[in-house]
Design an enzyme around this catalytic site. Sequence first.
Site, short mmCIF file in Angstrom:
data_model
loop_
_atom_site.label_atom_id
_atom_site.label_comp_id
_atom_site.label_asym_id
_atom_site.label_seq_id
_atom_site.Cartn_x
_atom_site.Cartn_y
_atom_site.Cartn_z
N ASN A 166 0.85 -1.20 0.00
CA ASN A 166 0.00 0.00 0.00
C ASN A 166 0.88 1.24 0.00
O ASN A 166 2.11 1.14 0.00
CB ASN A 166 -0.94 -0.03 1.21
CG ASN A 166 -0.18 -0.14 2.50
OD1 ASN A 166 0.59 0.74 2.87
ND2 ASN A 166 -0.35 -1.27 3.19
N LYS B 90 9.48 -17.14 -10.35
CA LYS B 90 8.67 -16.06 -10.92
C LYS B 90 7.45 -16.63 -11.66
O LYS B 90 7.58 -17.56 -12.46
CB LYS B 90 9.56 -15.28 -11.90
CG LYS B 90 8.92 -14.00 -12.37
CD LYS B 90 9.85 -13.27 -13.32
CE LYS B 90 9.14 -12.11 -13.95
NZ LYS B 90 9.80 -11.65 -15.16
N PHE C 94 -4.92 3.45 14.72
CA PHE C 94 -5.20 4.47 13.71
C PHE C 94 -6.35 3.98 12.83
O PHE C 94 -6.52 2.77 12.65
CB PHE C 94 -3.97 4.71 12.82
CG PHE C 94 -3.01 5.71 13.40
CD1 PHE C 94 -2.21 5.38 14.48
CD2 PHE C 94 -2.90 6.98 12.86
CE1 PHE C 94 -1.33 6.29 15.03
CE2 PHE C 94 -2.02 7.91 13.39
CZ PHE C 94 -1.23 7.57 14.48
N LYS D 31 -11.32 -3.80 18.62
CA LYS D 31 -9.92 -4.19 18.82
C LYS D 31 -9.44 -3.93 20.25
O LYS D 31 -8.26 -4.05 20.54
CB LYS D 31 -9.02 -3.46 17.81
CG LYS D 31 -9.44 -3.74 16.36
CD LYS D 31 -8.46 -3.18 15.35
CE LYS D 31 -9.07 -3.28 13.95
NZ LYS D 31 -8.08 -3.47 12.90
N1 CTP Z 1 -4.37 -3.17 12.06
C1 CTP Z 1 -3.54 -4.17 12.49
N2 CTP Z 1 -3.52 -5.37 11.83
C2 CTP Z 1 -4.29 -5.57 10.76
C3 CTP Z 1 -5.15 -4.55 10.29
C4 CTP Z 1 -5.15 -3.35 10.98
O1 CTP Z 1 -2.82 -3.96 13.47
N3 CTP Z 1 -4.24 -6.75 10.14
C5 CTP Z 1 -4.39 -1.91 12.84
C6 CTP Z 1 -3.86 -0.71 12.09
O2 CTP Z 1 -2.46 -0.52 12.33
C7 CTP Z 1 -4.67 0.42 12.72
C8 CTP Z 1 -5.99 -0.24 13.04
O3 CTP Z 1 -5.73 -1.63 13.12
O4 CTP Z 1 -4.12 0.87 13.92
C9 CTP Z 1 -7.08 -0.02 12.02
O5 CTP Z 1 -6.58 -0.38 10.73
P1 CTP Z 1 -7.53 -0.41 9.48
O6 CTP Z 1 -6.79 -0.95 8.29
O7 CTP Z 1 -8.16 0.94 9.35
O8 CTP Z 1 -8.63 -1.41 10.00
P2 CTP Z 1 -9.18 -2.77 9.51
O9 CTP Z 1 -9.61 -3.48 10.74
O10 CTP Z 1 -8.23 -3.46 8.60
O11 CTP Z 1 -10.51 -2.34 8.76
P3 CTP Z 1 -10.80 -2.02 7.20
O12 CTP Z 1 -9.59 -2.42 6.42
O13 CTP Z 1 -11.98 -2.85 6.93
O14 CTP Z 1 -11.11 -0.55 7.18
#
Ligand code: CTP
Length: 384
Positions: free
Chosen positions: A209, A274, A311, A329
Amino acid sequence: MLEGKHILLGLSGGIAAYKIPELIRLLVKAGAEVRVTTTANALQFVTEVTLRTLSGHTVYSDVFASVNAHATEHISLPEWADMMVVAPATANVLCKMAAGIADDALTTTFAAMRKPVIIAPAMNDKMFASPATRRAMNELAQWTNITLLDCAEGPLACGTNGKGRMQEPEYILEEIYSAFTPKTLSGKKVVITAGPTIEKLDPVRYISNFSTGKMGRALAQECRRRGAEVTLIMGSMSAREMCEQAVTAFADADMAILSAAVADYRPEEQATTKIKKQPDTTEMTLHLVENPDIAATLGEMKKPGQQLVGFALETDHELEHAQSKLVKKNLDMIVLNSLRDEGAGFGCDTNKVTLLFRDGTQKNYPLLTKEAVAGIILDNIKLS
Ligand code: CTP
């Protein structure tokens, strides 16, 4: 960050003096007012005009020069200064300072300085290792107002490699910031995840990402300035690797701040060679499987007294999504930023955040630098 601060720079005669104009520029940019004192030899390496122009003030290098208004600058300058930085500090000047010898503008000024002093030594490796230098450095390291920086290792001006290089201006600047920051996190352990995760498809490709880790780095820096011991777990690595490291580090930590953009899914298979283009089809299907949720994992293992901050970077229904992640969480606080806000999100130096808490309260902030946002986040966490 250094607005209104008075920094007195003391230069002695080493080749590393050529880096000090850059330090002055950085200090002025950070809002500090800078004045300069030097030994006579320092002006063999960098000119008085350069130092005067960048600092905007007369350079104090000759105790008896008639340009000095009262000939007592060695007393008035330490009174004016909030901090003195002696850089570069040669072996000669270190020995003089430790022994209390005051025979030129720099050393007389240092002798009268009772406020914080940062010393950045620089010399040849053999001079660094000499018993006299060692003795002087050991002595100065014990003065409560002195932060004595170590020398760095690497190529030296004399053509050899060794320990004796002055720390870089950015490093010295960070020490200055740190010295002005109250140690509110002293003795605390903080875990920070930052940056992107990468999930390999084969030896040459991966899914990732746009995260750059700037927010996480700013948080780590601010935690260190406040005296915390920081474990920064920085992508690029896979979500599983990041999770393993975070779980280990969180076990005896006081808090974790999870700013990493973690991939929710990874390719089920990771090819060892690959993946080749298939000649008889125009489509390709990737089968993805769920990754561990690091925040939720730490939320489950969280013990009383530990704080967990997450976050949420959202594009729609921001508050709703963030609030639900905060609860799901088991976080104590969530930092919401929206990709709809200009200047917030991946790669920017700024961020616009809303902080959400477990009791339902929220705090909105305007667009700020990521450094300032890091400070706000830490100000809002209470550690027991
Ligand atoms: N996070 C994490 N591990 C993951 C996904 C997310 O620790 N596998 C943490 C991120 O670092 C952030 C928080 O969870 O602090 C929210 O991340 P986000 O990507 O917004 O949440 P998701 O639960 O993945 O929700 P979505 O992708 O559906 O928005």
